[in-house]
Write a protein that holds these residues in place. Structure first.
Motif, PDB file in Angstrom:
ATOM      1  N   ARG A 488       0.902  -0.993  -0.084  1.00  0.00           N
ATOM      2  CA  ARG A 488       0.082   0.092   0.030  1.00  0.00           C
ATOM      3  C   ARG A 488       0.880   1.104   0.029  1.00  0.00           C
ATOM      4  NH1 ARG A 488      -3.888   0.985   4.663  1.00  0.00           N
ATOM      5  NH2 ARG A 488      -3.345   3.289   4.137  1.00  0.00           N
ATOM      6  N   ASP A 489       2.048   1.292   0.763  1.00  0.00           N
ATOM      7  CA  ASP A 489       2.938   2.467   0.581  1.00  0.00           C
ATOM      8  C   ASP A 489       3.579   2.376  -0.694  1.00  0.00           C
ATOM      9  OD1 ASP A 489       2.508   2.930   3.395  1.00  0.00           O
ATOM     10  OD2 ASP A 489       4.144   1.782   3.772  1.00  0.00           O
ATOM     11  N   ALA A 490       3.809   1.513  -1.430  1.00  0.00           N
ATOM     12  CA  ALA A 490       4.502   1.497  -2.713  1.00  0.00           C
ATOM     13  C   ALA A 490       3.378   1.967  -3.523  1.00  0.00           C
ATOM     14  CB  ALA A 490       5.017   0.013  -3.082  1.00  0.00           C
ATOM     15  N   ALA A 491       2.134   1.833  -3.682  1.00  0.00           N
ATOM     16  CA  ALA A 491       1.054   2.086  -4.303  1.00  0.00           C
ATOM     17  C   ALA A 491       0.830   3.559  -4.187  1.00  0.00           C
ATOM     18  CB  ALA A 491      -0.119   1.237  -4.151  1.00  0.00           C
ATOM     19  N   LEU A 492       0.830   3.992  -3.002  1.00  0.00           N
ATOM     20  CA  LEU A 492       0.806   5.540  -2.825  1.00  0.00           C
ATOM     21  C   LEU A 492       1.992   6.415  -3.313  1.00  0.00           C
ATOM     22  CD1 LEU A 492      -0.902   7.814  -1.036  1.00  0.00           C
ATOM     23  CD2 LEU A 492       0.527   7.256   0.748  1.00  0.00           C
ATOM     24  N   ASN A 493       2.920   5.660  -3.231  1.00  0.00           N
ATOM     25  CA  ASN A 493       4.156   6.463  -3.932  1.00  0.00           C
ATOM     26  C   ASN A 493       4.213   6.659  -5.297  1.00  0.00           C
ATOM     27  OD1 ASN A 493       6.888   5.947  -5.562  1.00  0.00           O
ATOM     28  ND2 ASN A 493       7.640   6.993  -3.626  1.00  0.00           N
ATOM     29  N   MET A 494       3.453   5.612  -5.974  1.00  0.00           N
ATOM     30  CA  MET A 494       3.373   5.532  -7.339  1.00  0.00           C
ATOM     31  C   MET A 494       2.073   6.628  -7.788  1.00  0.00           C
ATOM     32  SD  MET A 494       3.338   1.593  -8.162  1.00  0.00           S
ATOM     33  CE  MET A 494       4.459   0.397  -7.622  1.00  0.00           C
ATOM     34  N   ALA A 522      -5.923   6.945   3.990  1.00  0.00           N
ATOM     35  CA  ALA A 522      -6.702   6.455   4.909  1.00  0.00           C
ATOM     36  C   ALA A 522      -6.273   5.298   5.449  1.00  0.00           C
ATOM     37  CB  ALA A 522      -8.155   6.222   4.476  1.00  0.00           C
ATOM     38  N   ASP A 523      -6.798   5.233   6.910  1.00  0.00           N
ATOM     39  CA  ASP A 523      -6.378   3.574   7.406  1.00  0.00           C
ATOM     40  C   ASP A 523      -6.715   2.270   6.684  1.00  0.00           C
ATOM     41  OD1 ASP A 523      -4.673   5.060   9.196  1.00  0.00           O
ATOM     42  OD2 ASP A 523      -6.278   5.035  10.854  1.00  0.00           O
ATOM     43  N   ALA A 524      -8.191   2.652   6.388  1.00  0.00           N
ATOM     44  CA  ALA A 524      -8.747   1.590   5.691  1.00  0.00           C
ATOM     45  C   ALA A 524      -9.392   2.246   4.395  1.00  0.00           C
ATOM     46  CB  ALA A 524     -10.066   1.090   6.395  1.00  0.00           C
ATOM     47  N   TRP A 525      -8.859   1.454   3.197  1.00  0.00           N
ATOM     48  CA  TRP A 525      -9.239   2.298   1.698  1.00  0.00           C
ATOM     49  C   TRP A 525     -10.717   1.786   1.523  1.00  0.00           C
ATOM     50  CZ3 TRP A 525      -5.138   0.674  -2.261  1.00  0.00           C
ATOM     51  CH2 TRP A 525      -3.935   1.038  -2.014  1.00  0.00           C
ATOM     52  N   ASP A 526     -11.319   3.008   1.091  1.00  0.00           N
ATOM     53  CA  ASP A 526     -12.845   3.021   0.766  1.00  0.00           C
ATOM     54  C   ASP A 526     -12.796   2.085  -0.675  1.00  0.00           C
ATOM     55  OD1 ASP A 526     -15.473   3.337  -0.358  1.00  0.00           O
ATOM     56  OD2 ASP A 526     -15.416   5.106   0.566  1.00  0.00           O
ATOM     57  N   GLN A 527     -12.960   1.020  -0.686  1.00  0.00           N
ATOM     58  CA  GLN A 527     -12.311   0.148  -1.835  1.00  0.00           C
ATOM     59  C   GLN A 527     -13.712   0.403  -2.915  1.00  0.00           C
ATOM     60  OE1 GLN A 527     -10.826  -3.602  -1.519  1.00  0.00           O
ATOM     61  NE2 GLN A 527     -10.835  -3.618   0.313  1.00  0.00           N
ATOM     62  N   PRO A 528     -15.049   0.677  -2.877  1.00  0.00           N
ATOM     63  CA  PRO A 528     -16.095   0.561  -3.886  1.00  0.00           C
ATOM     64  C   PRO A 528     -15.895   2.157  -4.468  1.00  0.00           C
ATOM     65  CG  PRO A 528     -17.029  -0.244  -1.735  1.00  0.00           C
ATOM     66  CD  PRO A 528     -15.714   0.087  -1.422  1.00  0.00           C
ATOM     67  N   LEU A 529     -15.367   3.133  -3.686  1.00  0.00           N
ATOM     68  CA  LEU A 529     -15.201   4.552  -4.379  1.00  0.00           C
ATOM     69  C   LEU A 529     -14.022   4.487  -5.079  1.00  0.00           C
ATOM     70  CD1 LEU A 529     -16.108   7.418  -4.455  1.00  0.00           C
ATOM     71  CD2 LEU A 529     -14.738   8.054  -2.166  1.00  0.00           C
ATOM     72  N   LEU A 530     -12.805   3.852  -4.496  1.00  0.00           N
ATOM     73  CA  LEU A 530     -11.610   3.858  -5.129  1.00  0.00           C
ATOM     74  C   LEU A 530     -11.915   3.191  -6.645  1.00  0.00           C
ATOM     75  CD1 LEU A 530      -8.931   3.220  -2.456  1.00  0.00           C
ATOM     76  CD2 LEU A 530      -8.977   5.117  -4.310  1.00  0.00           C
ATOM     77  N   HIS A 559      -4.509  -8.051  -4.802  1.00  0.00           N
ATOM     78  CA  HIS A 559      -3.382  -9.068  -4.447  1.00  0.00           C
ATOM     79  C   HIS A 559      -2.884  -8.753  -3.115  1.00  0.00           C
ATOM     80  CE1 HIS A 559      -3.141 -10.694  -8.550  1.00  0.00           C
ATOM     81  NE2 HIS A 559      -2.819  -9.476  -8.912  1.00  0.00           N
ATOM     82  N   PHE A 560      -3.348  -7.683  -2.380  1.00  0.00           N
ATOM     83  CA  PHE A 560      -2.757  -7.254  -0.977  1.00  0.00           C
ATOM     84  C   PHE A 560      -3.769  -6.463  -0.127  1.00  0.00           C
ATOM     85  CE2 PHE A 560       0.716  -6.783  -4.155  1.00  0.00           C
ATOM     86  CZ  PHE A 560       1.706  -7.715  -3.737  1.00  0.00           C
ATOM     87  N   ALA A 561      -5.119  -7.239  -0.407  1.00  0.00           N
ATOM     88  CA  ALA A 561      -6.149  -6.865   0.310  1.00  0.00           C
ATOM     89  C   ALA A 561      -6.127  -6.839   1.839  1.00  0.00           C
ATOM     90  CB  ALA A 561      -7.639  -7.708  -0.131  1.00  0.00           C
ATOM     91  N   ASP A 562      -5.042  -7.508   2.320  1.00  0.00           N
ATOM     92  CA  ASP A 562      -4.920  -7.715   3.899  1.00  0.00           C
ATOM     93  C   ASP A 562      -4.222  -6.254   4.425  1.00  0.00           C
ATOM     94  OD1 ASP A 562      -2.779  -8.670   2.352  1.00  0.00           O
ATOM     95  OD2 ASP A 562      -1.484  -9.040   4.110  1.00  0.00           O
ATOM     96  N   GLU A 563      -3.667  -5.404   3.582  1.00  0.00           N
ATOM     97  CA  GLU A 563      -3.000  -4.580   3.919  1.00  0.00           C
ATOM     98  C   GLU A 563      -3.653  -3.039   3.973  1.00  0.00           C
ATOM     99  OE1 GLU A 563       0.633  -3.444   2.196  1.00  0.00           O
ATOM    100  OE2 GLU A 563       1.562  -5.545   1.952  1.00  0.00           O
ATOM    101  N   ILE A 564      -5.156  -3.082   3.295  1.00  0.00           N
ATOM    102  CA  ILE A 564      -5.971  -2.046   3.048  1.00  0.00           C
ATOM    103  C   ILE A 564      -7.108  -2.032   3.667  1.00  0.00           C
ATOM    104  CG2 ILE A 564      -4.646  -1.463   0.769  1.00  0.00           C
ATOM    105  CD1 ILE A 564      -7.346  -2.587  -0.521  1.00  0.00           C
TER     106      ILE A 564
END
Length: 564
Positions: A488-494, A522-530, A559-564
């Motif tokens: 999730r940190d790598a994705a945010l960097n991108m 956010a601590d937990a991603w709003d996946q439907p909105l994203l 692939h990394f749902a446990d992190e978000i």
């Protein structure tokens, strides 16, 4: 109506004193700045397409672009002040200083904060430099990828790139006034001639048939190596099918974070690229060959300047046939139509297509666009035959691929491997994982390709093999992550990179990247909105930046749902 004597000579519509302006609206033209601009441009044509080159001259000479100098440049080029200002403020490497503002310090440090450098501690380095240096003498800025990911963390001190930078190495370089580009040893013109260099070009110019060369390129299987992967030889026919004059444009704006293969080849064997470029220019009967090289590669710009002069002196090209253009810090100019806009001296805004650049390119004329490495291989194919590529096969894939490898590996660098290589093969070529790190994830082709988990270690990293997994090889910029990193940190960097580099032309990309960065913090991603945001960006953005920016988000959620 007759006029009496008192009204004669005063005009029909006014009889009193005129109330026109004492001077024109806008900034006044000052004599000294105008003299300075005329001195800088002495002997140069005042062509509109050279505006960015002239802005570089001012920036290099004075360390910034003052309002007075921009006004004088507008006067000298017969352009509006708005037109000059909008171009100057579009590019990151131009420092525009308005009236009343303080000019930046004479020395600027740009610290790369793209993924590989962030993994190597770039943020801590930037903070240490900001805290430990006098801000009135040295300016410390963040910067996107500098194409030196194999030596992370990297920064640029003036025009000197410091690899594996530390606070001590930077302060030592400042003390030694080591702020200029260091040109590495490379194969020059004479050395290249001794290996048979330019013989293929000479033979083709004497009695060659462009269609025969095109057939060789197609037989080799060469595809565009800037990221799109379009069959290289096919382009030639598209451009030849349109009436001239025609142009060739080399896309040397290698700005995709994690990519440094073009720099690798240009700093070692520049003439392979130059011969390939001249062969392609011959094939489409180009009137001029433009090389658009990113400003982050000052050593490459110096090498090309030297070697183009050598080609002109040897009579291989006419003076001016190769037109070397210097970018100014804009990732979007890696998109071919944005690059063409920049070559024309404008903001690097992607064009709407159709028409395509093969029909309407530079100055509205048919233009062949190739990547640097693509032209490197064109020269090799003409010298060694199509077998140089198509004789290599692995996992059902033919050809070779230059992988730029960085991140958590023991020996980052460029590795020429079979096109069917997997991430396991790539990591092995790079000396395995770095000590103390366990393989967790990887970026197969720059941030545009997102992240894949280590469990997908057996997928060939080539064109067409990654699309079923919702990603692509792109420019083969492989960044390896370990168990010590968060996806999730790598994705945010991108996404922060895409937010910074969006040209702002279209709302889905401009607003979408900004909104995504906020949601991803956010601590937990709003996946439907994203997910909804990703769909809007991918479907409605004008160019590949906005269309591909959602990939890191989608693949992290997948692939990394446990992190978000």
């Amino acid at each position: 109506m007759a006029l009496d004597e008192s009204q004669k000579g005063k005009g029909v519509w006014k009889s009193g004193k005129g109330k026109g302006r004492v001077r024109p609206k806008g900034r006044a033209l000052e004599d000294q700045p105008w003299d300075e601009i005329r001195h800088l441009l002495a002997g140069l044509p005042r062509r509109r397409d050279l505006l960015i080159e002239f802005l570089h001259l001012i920036q290099d000479a004075y360390g910034h672009l003052s309002a007075a100098h921009l006004r004088a440049l507008a006067e000298e080029m017969r352009l509006s002040m708005a037109e000059v200002y909008e171009v100057a403020t579009f590019y990151a490497h131009f420092d525009v200083v308005k009236e009343g503002e303080v000019a930046p310090p004479a020395l600027t440090i740009r610290v790369c904060d793209s993924l590989s450098c962030e993994l190597a501690g770039a943020q801590a380095l930037k903070t240490a430099l900001e805290d430990g240096l006098d801000a009135s003498e040295v300016r410390v800025l963040r910067a996107p990828c500098m194409g030196r990911c194999d030596a992370a963390p990297v920064l640029e001190l003036g025009h000197n790139h410091i690899d594996n930078a530390t606070f001590d190495t930077v302060t030592s370089a400042i003390a030694a006034d080591d702020t200029h580009a260091h040109v590495p040893e490379y194969e020059g013109f004479e050395a290249y001639l001794k290996t048979g260099g330019y013989e293929a070009l000479r033979t083709l110019r004497m009695n060659g048939n462009w269609e025969d060369v095109q057939a060789k390129i197609k037989e080799s299987g060469l595809r565009g190596l800037g990221g799109a992967g379009f069959p290289s030889g096919t382009k030639w026919g598209f451009v030849r099918g349109n009436a001239g004059p025609r142009y060739l444009a080399v896309n040397g704006d290698e700005g995709e974070p994690g990519t440094f293969k073009d720099r690798y080849y240009l700093e070692r064997v520049p003439h392979l690229f130059l011969e390939g470029m001249l062969i392609a220019a011959w094939a489409v009967e180009a009137d001029t060959a433009f090389i658009y090289m990113r400003d982050e590669y000052p050593a490459v710009l110096e090498i090309l300047t030297r070697e183009i002069k050598a080609l002109e002196a040897a009579g291989i090209v006419a003076p001016g046939f190769i037109d070397l253009r210097r970018g100014a810090g804009a990732y979007i100019c890696g998109e071919e139509s944005a690059m063409i806009e920049s070559i024309e001296g404008k903001r690097g805004m992607p064009r709407h297509r159709p028409p395509y650049v093969a029909q309407v390119g530079i100055y509205g004329q048919p233009t062949l666009v190739h990547n640097v490495e693509t032209l490197h291989w064109i020269a090799r194919i003409c010298r060694e035959g199509p077998e140089v590529l198509n004789s290599t096969e692995k996992n059902g894939r033919k050809g070779l691929r230059s992988y730029s490898v960085s991140g958590r590996v023991a020996a980052p660098g460029v590795y020429l491997l079979s096109a069917g290589s997997t991430i396991t093969d790539v990591i092995a070529a790079a000396g395995g994982m770095a000590e103390g790190h366990v393989f967790k994830a990887y970026q197969p082709g720059g941030p545009s390709s997102g992240l894949l988990p280590a469990s997908m270690h057996d997928v060939p990293l080539d064109f067409d093999t990654l699309q079923p997994h919702d990603t692509f090889i792109g420019s083969a910029a492989v960044v390896v992550l370990s168990d010590q990193d968060r996806a999730r940190d790598a994705a945010l960097n991108m996404l922060r990179f895409f937010e910074d580099e969006s040209c702002g032309q279209c709302t889905p990309c401009r607003v979408g990247c900004e909104k995504a960065v906020k949601l991803m913090q956010a601590d937990a991603w709003d996946q439907p909105l994203l997910d909804e945001l990703c769909t809007a960006m991918a479907d409605a953005s004008i160019c590949g930046l906005g269309q591909a920016a959602p990939n890191p988000i989608r693949l992290t959620m997948k692939h990394f749902a446990d992190e978000i």
